[in-house]
Design an enzyme around this catalytic site. Sequence first.
Site, PDB file in Angstrom:
ATOM      1  N   GLU A 223      24.589  40.859  55.666  1.00  0.00           N
ATOM      2  CA  GLU A 223      24.111  41.722  56.747  1.00  0.00           C
ATOM      3  C   GLU A 223      24.858  41.438  58.044  1.00  0.00           C
ATOM      4  O   GLU A 223      25.210  40.288  58.331  1.00  0.00           O
ATOM      5  CB  GLU A 223      22.606  41.519  56.955  1.00  0.00           C
ATOM      6  CG  GLU A 223      22.032  42.459  58.000  1.00  0.00           C
ATOM      7  CD  GLU A 223      20.529  42.630  57.870  1.00  0.00           C
ATOM      8  OE1 GLU A 223      19.942  43.259  58.761  1.00  0.00           O
ATOM      9  OE2 GLU A 223      19.968  42.130  56.885  1.00  0.00           O
ATOM     10  N   GLU A 774      44.223  39.978  42.022  1.00  0.00           N
ATOM     11  CA  GLU A 774      43.092  40.739  42.573  1.00  0.00           C
ATOM     12  C   GLU A 774      43.523  41.654  43.714  1.00  0.00           C
ATOM     13  O   GLU A 774      42.999  41.577  44.828  1.00  0.00           O
ATOM     14  CB  GLU A 774      41.975  39.781  42.998  1.00  0.00           C
ATOM     15  CG  GLU A 774      41.436  38.954  41.839  1.00  0.00           C
ATOM     16  CD  GLU A 774      40.352  37.971  42.224  1.00  0.00           C
ATOM     17  OE1 GLU A 774      39.971  37.927  43.409  1.00  0.00           O
ATOM     18  OE2 GLU A 774      39.890  37.218  41.343  1.00  0.00           O
ATOM     19  N   GLU A 884      40.958  34.337  32.200  1.00  0.00           N
ATOM     20  CA  GLU A 884      39.833  33.610  32.799  1.00  0.00           C
ATOM     21  C   GLU A 884      38.537  33.925  32.057  1.00  0.00           C
ATOM     22  O   GLU A 884      37.499  34.154  32.665  1.00  0.00           O
ATOM     23  CB  GLU A 884      39.696  33.958  34.290  1.00  0.00           C
ATOM     24  CG  GLU A 884      40.942  33.679  35.110  1.00  0.00           C
ATOM     25  CD  GLU A 884      40.788  34.013  36.588  1.00  0.00           C
ATOM     26  OE1 GLU A 884      39.628  34.121  37.059  1.00  0.00           O
ATOM     27  OE2 GLU A 884      41.813  34.173  37.273  1.00  0.00           O
TER      28      GLU A 884
END
Length: 954
Positions: A223, A774, A884
């Site tokens: 948040e 990634e 992985e």
Amino acid sequence: MKLSKIKKVLSGTVSALMIASAAPVVASAADQQTRGNVGGYDYEMWNQNGQGQASMNPGAGSFTCSWSNIENFLARMGKNYDSQKKNYKAFGNIVLTYDVEYTPRGNSYMCVYGWTRNPLMEYYIVEGWGDWRPPGNDGEVKGTVSANGNTYDIRKTMRYNQPSLDGTATFPQYWSVRQTSGSANNQTNYMKGTIDVTKHFDAWSAAGLDMSGTLYEVSLNIEGYRSNGSANVKSVSVTQGGSSDNGGQQQNNDWNQQNNNQQQNNDWNNWGQQNNDWNQWNNQGQQNNDWNNWGQQNNDWNQWNNQGQQQNNDWNNWGQQNNDWNQWNNQGQQQNNDWNNWGQQNNDWNQWNNQGQQQNNDWNNWGQQNNDWNQWNNQNNNQQNAWNGWDNNNNWNQNNQQQNNWDWNNQNNWNNNQQQNNDWNQWNNQNNWNNNQQQNNDWNQWNNQGQQNNDWNQWNNQNNWNQNNNQQNAWNGWDNNNNWNQWDQNNQWNNQQQNNTWDWNNQNNWNNNQQNNDWNQWNNQGQQQNNDWNQWNNQNNNQNNGWDWNNQNNWNQNNNQQNAWNGWDNNNNWNQWGGQNNDWNNQQQNNDWNQWNNQGQQQNNDWNNQNNWNQGQQNNNNSAGSSDSLKGAFSKYFKIGTSVSPHELNSGADFLKKHYNSITPENELKPESILDQGACQQKGNNVNTQISLSRAAQTLKFCEQNGIALRGHTFVWYSQTPDWFFRENFSQNGAYVSKDIMNQRLESMIKNTFAALKSQYPNLDVYSYDVCNELFLNNGGGMRGADNSNWVKIYGDDSFVINAFKYARQYAPAGCKLYLNDYNEYIPAKTNDIYNMAMKLKQLGYIDGIGMQSHLATNYPDANTYETALKKFLSTGLEVQITELDITCTNSAEQADLYEKIFKLAMQNSAQIPAVTIWGTQDTVSWRSSQNPLLFSAGYQPKPAYDRVMALAK
């Protein structure tokens, strides 16, 4: 200022998070909101009024998010329980595990979040924050709770006539907020942990907060309020069921409370320890597997050590310190030397434990007063009937318990019967025994008076005897002829361990089997040197590793909490305690003695040579491997790899050498580990990246020395790459550099890394390397944005990817294959993005393969979804590695099914799949440890998934 801020934060949070629920509340038309479910996890992003920029990219149990110039923002993912209408207690132990890279820039926090209904309540368990700690000074202070290694302040605040799950309402908020934040403002924080949510709920209830409602949800929430920031939630999992984790706290189950109510604050930790308490001694990083947990849980250390005194395990076992095994069994070459003789031969307790060094200030006082050990063991002077004479009713419990509870200190005190005025109670109840009777001679000193590996008795007679001496006869059955040898003649460990000849005493003489290799020698063999029992049990500071009894179906759960050791001993079977089917092999399978005790450091021990217990663990490091190893079974298909951290290289050395011919350093070759900022600033001239392999040195040397090939991981990654690497003068405060300078830095990073590997580890086989890791979003939106990747911030396009592969192709050693690696690669939109980039690089001749991380779950993706992505990648004509692999589960059978299917796919396509890497060696060291994702459980115990995988190769 802070007070007004918190009010706005709380208001925003409530309105935001109630929208995320399935409640009849509608977001403002101006709000930006996305909601959904991926892989069984509900998620939501909400941006109040659509102000600024905000994004969330969800995956299966993972998401990334970022926000800037917002009013109020949240992104969350978790489990919704509303349809079940149950109180939290009905779900057992609820645990949330997370692995998050969290970058707050201003007012933000990361927390576990949820609601209950009937009554309505909103809750927060806050793990980290930016520049302000919620909830400020608002609300009522309700105490603290300690869980999972952290201490949290408990508060209650109120919301009046505010939006909620059930419309506008007045309701409380419960808070657990870490006393020390797990994050810092204006930097990327690598946060990884487990939160025992149920423990917080229980603590709130104990503090008088109403927890009677039905549980609505448990989510991980990021948040922000009028701030900027980003987060990469690499994994979040919510599990339920089982028993609550005491987090090493023991709650109401410590020595004093359970079995020695007269000790007040003088618990076991204080009793024998001073500054080196029992927890420290046995809990070298083992989390929930310290001796307190093992010996507590309604069965205290007294019970554990005197279980033998309850039928098979006594202080003899426990207190052998300075008298080696040969001497112990062969006091004067007495081949049939029994326990009686053991404590005699003019070697009373004083001499035996203290080697004449403790005089009158220790156990001498405790166990003596003219009542030596011989007398203690031989109350009736039954020299040839030892324990029979002592244990006339075949049960120490009968002599020293009421209601089957090992409370020495209430009735029939052992010392009152046997020790004159210096009873065990006194020893345990001296309000810091060390201070009154030991001065500075604490338990560690007592245990280590010349020992190094504190003794065999301590383990052996607590582990094995019941297996061999069943059916209510305990020490009597074992010692009928006053002979240790007799114990092993007709009831050998071999019977429980197949062909692993446990019969030390084939010739009724330990010396015959061990020659002159006493216990000290056996434990030290030039291998252990200064490793005492502490180190012996905790060679690698493993988390729940090694002898993880608690994870092996700990005995309290199997053996009545109210019946103490009697409950355990009624069936006189260690197997029942340590395993489900009265078969140690069921729990230990291939977990050999060497692995348990020495974690690969006892290779040449006589025990190994004499007893074949370590048959499968001794230097099994040929390239093909044996048929009972992973690498051996799959040698004709592909390499079998694992990820490791340096701390496991000693304790797990034999295991690693047996099963794997490929290793990926878990973190030690990532940019933050190899980039040397000081050297860059001194010698880099703003462009020449300086490299240090010091953090990877132990892993690299291990691979080189043992002929294990290396998978390098990784060069280009948006994460775990320091911000200063992208700034002028390699400075945290510098401006971001130009593309041209960054190209030079990128090239020199790759060039210098390969050069260092070659010069420092010339015999190391670097067979593949993840050049980029990634790169892509999960939703088919292409590469990560500039708000989440400094690479994109500087380049603005994918040119850095092309350049990285170009440089890697130029400088990589011969035979090193270059890979593009990513996760959630099976999500169709992301599959396409990875495919397209791979084809682009293939056309340039820079890439060799695609890495499928394969972080899976039994509920998503299924094998068909995974196969679709695999075939898409194979269609490129490139190699594919499974890099992985782990599979989270709540059901081991389902996990075994999916592992079998993934391995079968790899075998069917092995012509293009040169390696399969499992991401971790055992569940307890996994980044997803709470969901048991690997082939081996604690202590390298093979799981059903391992058996299914191995069966494929037969």
